[in-house]
Design a protein around this motif. Structure first.
Motif, PDB file in Angstrom:
ATOM      1  N   PHE A 289     -57.524  53.621  49.005  1.00 16.86           N
ATOM      2  CA  PHE A 289     -58.860  53.144  48.631  1.00 16.86           C
ATOM      3  C   PHE A 289     -59.892  53.512  49.695  1.00 16.86           C
ATOM      4  CE2 PHE A 289     -57.428  49.340  45.804  1.00 16.86           C
ATOM      5  CZ  PHE A 289     -57.190  50.213  44.754  1.00 16.86           C
ATOM      6  N   THR A 290     -59.456  53.939  50.858  1.00 16.25           N
ATOM      7  CA  THR A 290     -60.394  54.281  51.928  1.00 16.25           C
ATOM      8  C   THR A 290     -60.717  55.765  51.906  1.00 16.25           C
ATOM      9  OG1 THR A 290     -58.717  54.806  53.594  1.00 16.25           O
ATOM     10  CG2 THR A 290     -59.372  52.480  53.396  1.00 16.25           C
ATOM     11  N   GLY A 291     -61.892  56.093  52.400  1.00 13.46           N
ATOM     12  CA  GLY A 291     -62.273  57.502  52.476  1.00 13.46           C
ATOM     13  C   GLY A 291     -61.329  58.300  53.346  1.00 13.46           C
ATOM     14  N   PHE A 292     -60.959  57.745  54.485  1.00 16.53           N
ATOM     15  CA  PHE A 292     -60.063  58.459  55.393  1.00 16.53           C
ATOM     16  C   PHE A 292     -58.674  58.616  54.779  1.00 16.53           C
ATOM     17  CE2 PHE A 292     -57.657  58.805  59.519  1.00 16.53           C
ATOM     18  CZ  PHE A 292     -58.132  60.070  59.826  1.00 16.53           C
ATOM     19  N   GLY A 293     -58.200  57.563  54.103  1.00 18.86           N
ATOM     20  CA  GLY A 293     -56.914  57.648  53.428  1.00 18.86           C
ATOM     21  C   GLY A 293     -56.923  58.718  52.347  1.00 18.86           C
ATOM     22  N   ARG A 294     -58.006  58.778  51.592  1.00 24.56           N
ATOM     23  CA  ARG A 294     -58.124  59.807  50.551  1.00 24.56           C
ATOM     24  C   ARG A 294     -58.173  61.203  51.161  1.00 24.56           C
ATOM     25  NH1 ARG A 294     -62.432  57.030  46.398  1.00 24.56           N
ATOM     26  NH2 ARG A 294     -61.079  55.302  45.832  1.00 24.56           N
ATOM     27  N   TYR A 295     -58.887  61.333  52.261  1.00 23.50           N
ATOM     28  CA  TYR A 295     -58.959  62.632  52.939  1.00 23.50           C
ATOM     29  C   TYR A 295     -57.557  63.089  53.358  1.00 23.50           C
ATOM     30  CZ  TYR A 295     -59.338  65.788  56.897  1.00 23.50           C
ATOM     31  OH  TYR A 295     -59.152  66.828  57.777  1.00 23.50           O
ATOM     32  N   LEU A 296     -56.779  62.184  53.924  1.00 21.01           N
ATOM     33  CA  LEU A 296     -55.430  62.540  54.369  1.00 21.01           C
ATOM     34  C   LEU A 296     -54.537  62.922  53.198  1.00 21.01           C
ATOM     35  CD1 LEU A 296     -54.843  59.848  57.130  1.00 21.01           C
ATOM     36  CD2 LEU A 296     -55.475  62.246  57.424  1.00 21.01           C
ATOM     37  N   ILE A 297     -54.670  62.215  52.076  1.00 20.84           N
ATOM     38  CA  ILE A 297     -53.877  62.550  50.894  1.00 20.84           C
ATOM     39  C   ILE A 297     -54.263  63.936  50.384  1.00 20.84           C
ATOM     40  CG2 ILE A 297     -53.507  62.007  48.456  1.00 20.84           C
ATOM     41  CD1 ILE A 297     -53.750  59.020  49.301  1.00 20.84           C
ATOM     42  N   GLU A 298     -55.551  64.164  50.238  1.00 22.54           N
ATOM     43  CA  GLU A 298     -56.026  65.444  49.706  1.00 22.54           C
ATOM     44  C   GLU A 298     -55.653  66.619  50.601  1.00 22.54           C
ATOM     45  OE1 GLU A 298     -60.201  64.887  49.027  1.00 22.54           O
ATOM     46  OE2 GLU A 298     -59.832  63.370  47.477  1.00 22.54           O
ATOM     47  N   SER A 299     -55.610  66.389  51.896  1.00 22.27           N
ATOM     48  CA  SER A 299     -55.285  67.466  52.833  1.00 22.27           C
ATOM     49  C   SER A 299     -53.780  67.622  53.042  1.00 22.27           C
ATOM     50  CB  SER A 299     -55.960  67.212  54.178  1.00 22.27           C
ATOM     51  OG  SER A 299     -55.449  66.034  54.756  1.00 22.27           O
ATOM     52  N   GLY A 300     -52.982  66.659  52.556  1.00 23.69           N
ATOM     53  CA  GLY A 300     -51.535  66.730  52.702  1.00 23.69           C
ATOM     54  C   GLY A 300     -51.042  66.380  54.097  1.00 23.69           C
ATOM     55  N   ILE A 301     -51.889  65.803  54.919  1.00 21.12           N
ATOM     56  CA  ILE A 301     -51.537  65.518  56.314  1.00 21.12           C
ATOM     57  C   ILE A 301     -50.477  64.426  56.432  1.00 21.12           C
ATOM     58  CG2 ILE A 301     -52.435  64.561  58.474  1.00 21.12           C
ATOM     59  CD1 ILE A 301     -55.024  66.114  57.860  1.00 21.12           C
ATOM     60  N   HIS A 302     -50.472  63.466  55.558  1.00 17.87           N
ATOM     61  CA  HIS A 302     -49.566  62.320  55.682  1.00 17.87           C
ATOM     62  C   HIS A 302     -48.219  62.562  54.998  1.00 17.87           C
ATOM     63  CE1 HIS A 302     -50.399  61.701  51.548  1.00 17.87           C
ATOM     64  NE2 HIS A 302     -49.569  60.695  51.511  1.00 17.87           N
ATOM     65  N   ALA A 303     -47.873  63.796  54.771  1.00 23.97           N
ATOM     66  CA  ALA A 303     -46.762  64.146  53.882  1.00 23.97           C
ATOM     67  C   ALA A 303     -45.374  63.713  54.344  1.00 23.97           C
ATOM     68  CB  ALA A 303     -46.768  65.647  53.617  1.00 23.97           C
ATOM     69  N   ASP A 304     -45.160  63.394  55.591  1.00 24.26           N
ATOM     70  CA  ASP A 304     -43.797  63.031  55.971  1.00 24.26           C
ATOM     71  C   ASP A 304     -43.711  61.637  56.578  1.00 24.26           C
ATOM     72  OD1 ASP A 304     -44.162  63.074  58.800  1.00 24.26           O
ATOM     73  OD2 ASP A 304     -43.887  65.223  58.835  1.00 24.26           O
ATOM     74  N   ARG A 305     -42.505  61.244  56.869  1.00 27.48           N
ATOM     75  CA  ARG A 305     -42.216  59.892  57.361  1.00 27.48           C
ATOM     76  C   ARG A 305     -42.871  59.607  58.710  1.00 27.48           C
ATOM     77  NH1 ARG A 305     -36.459  57.802  59.218  1.00 27.48           N
ATOM     78  NH2 ARG A 305     -36.863  55.583  59.212  1.00 27.48           N
ATOM     79  N   PHE A 306     -43.099  60.632  59.507  1.00 23.48           N
ATOM     80  CA  PHE A 306     -43.664  60.451  60.841  1.00 23.48           C
ATOM     81  C   PHE A 306     -45.073  61.027  60.908  1.00 23.48           C
ATOM     82  CE2 PHE A 306     -39.052  60.893  61.277  1.00 23.48           C
ATOM     83  CZ  PHE A 306     -38.769  59.604  61.709  1.00 23.48           C
ATOM     84  N   SER A 307     -45.910  60.602  59.993  1.00 21.59           N
ATOM     85  CA  SER A 307     -47.255  61.169  59.907  1.00 21.59           C
ATOM     86  C   SER A 307     -48.232  60.528  60.881  1.00 21.59           C
ATOM     87  CB  SER A 307     -47.786  61.023  58.486  1.00 21.59           C
ATOM     88  OG  SER A 307     -47.839  59.661  58.130  1.00 21.59           O
ATOM     89  N   GLY A 308     -47.893  59.405  61.449  1.00 16.97           N
ATOM     90  CA  GLY A 308     -48.787  58.734  62.388  1.00 16.97           C
ATOM     91  C   GLY A 308     -49.735  57.775  61.709  1.00 16.97           C
ATOM     92  N   ILE A 309     -50.309  58.205  60.612  1.00 11.42           N
ATOM     93  CA  ILE A 309     -51.155  57.340  59.799  1.00 11.42           C
ATOM     94  C   ILE A 309     -50.494  57.266  58.427  1.00 11.42           C
ATOM     95  CG2 ILE A 309     -53.412  56.973  58.759  1.00 11.42           C
ATOM     96  CD1 ILE A 309     -54.602  58.525  61.105  1.00 11.42           C
ATOM     97  N   HIS A 310     -50.081  56.091  58.073  1.00  9.79           N
ATOM     98  CA  HIS A 310     -49.326  55.885  56.843  1.00  9.79           C
ATOM     99  C   HIS A 310     -50.264  55.350  55.762  1.00  9.79           C
ATOM    100  CE1 HIS A 310     -45.745  56.586  59.224  1.00  9.79           C
ATOM    101  NE2 HIS A 310     -46.372  55.889  60.155  1.00  9.79           N
ATOM    102  N   ILE A 311     -50.086  55.842  54.560  1.00 12.54           N
ATOM    103  CA  ILE A 311     -50.995  55.486  53.473  1.00 12.54           C
ATOM    104  C   ILE A 311     -50.245  54.719  52.397  1.00 12.54           C
ATOM    105  CG2 ILE A 311     -52.575  56.362  51.732  1.00 12.54           C
ATOM    106  CD1 ILE A 311     -52.900  58.808  53.615  1.00 12.54           C
ATOM    107  N   LEU A 312     -50.717  53.526  52.151  1.00 11.98           N
ATOM    108  CA  LEU A 312     -50.174  52.674  51.104  1.00 11.98           C
ATOM    109  C   LEU A 312     -50.919  52.999  49.811  1.00 11.98           C
ATOM    110  CD1 LEU A 312     -48.261  50.270  50.509  1.00 11.98           C
ATOM    111  CD2 LEU A 312     -50.184  48.768  51.030  1.00 11.98           C
ATOM    112  N   ARG A 313     -50.178  53.450  48.822  1.00 18.29           N
ATOM    113  CA  ARG A 313     -50.788  53.800  47.530  1.00 18.29           C
ATOM    114  C   ARG A 313     -51.117  52.512  46.771  1.00 18.29           C
ATOM    115  NH1 ARG A 313     -51.250  59.537  46.474  1.00 18.29           N
ATOM    116  NH2 ARG A 313     -49.862  60.494  47.952  1.00 18.29           N
ATOM    117  N   ARG A 314     -52.396  52.360  46.416  1.00 15.35           N
ATOM    118  CA  ARG A 314     -52.822  51.176  45.668  1.00 15.35           C
ATOM    119  C   ARG A 314     -53.489  51.537  44.354  1.00 15.35           C
ATOM    120  NH1 ARG A 314     -55.856  46.797  48.099  1.00 15.35           N
ATOM    121  NH2 ARG A 314     -54.965  45.835  46.276  1.00 15.35           N
ATOM    122  N   ALA A 315     -54.093  52.706  44.304  1.00 13.45           N
ATOM    123  CA  ALA A 315     -54.823  53.108  43.101  1.00 13.45           C
ATOM    124  C   ALA A 315     -53.888  53.162  41.896  1.00 13.45           C
ATOM    125  CB  ALA A 315     -55.479  54.466  43.323  1.00 13.45           C
TER     126      ALA A 315
END
Length: 105
Positions: A17-43
């Motif tokens: 739901f956050t802009g930064f979270g969406r940016y990370l999803i769209e860029s594929g940065i959070h793709a693995d278990r050790f991404s540093g910033i973890h994104i909880l899917r709520r949408a």
């Protein structure tokens, strides 16, 4: 904020739901278990699904080994470096100019 935590090498949790979270999803940065910033899917997910995902994440995170925690912290710092204004300024200016175009003087 999530970004400030990451910049300090502290892994963080945000949502899609956050802009930064969406940016990370769209860029594929959070793709693995050790991404540093973890994104909880709520949408488009139920509260029960979200709570289950949060519970699973917290359980997994609390069981990271010493090495895994350090890897996650290092990745958080690297992700934070990607949010430098030198990369984002053009998006801001584009949005600003689009908003000005909508204003009638």
């Amino acid at each position: 904020t999530t970004l400030e935590a990451a910049a300090m090498g502290t892994p963080a949790l945000t949502t899609d739901f956050t802009g930064f979270g969406r940016y990370l999803i769209e860029s594929g940065i959070h793709a693995d278990r050790f991404s540093g910033i973890h994104i909880l899917r709520r949408a488009r997910r139920s509260d029960a699904e979200t709570l289950k995902d949060l519970s699973d994440f917290l359980f997994d995170f609390s069981n990271f080994t010493h090495t895994e925690r350090h890897r996650d912290a290092a990745r958080a710092r690297r992700v934070a470096e990607l949010a430098d204004w030198k990369f984002f300024i053009w998006h801001y200016l584009e949005a600003h100019n689009a908003a000005l175009d909508q204003v009638k003087f």
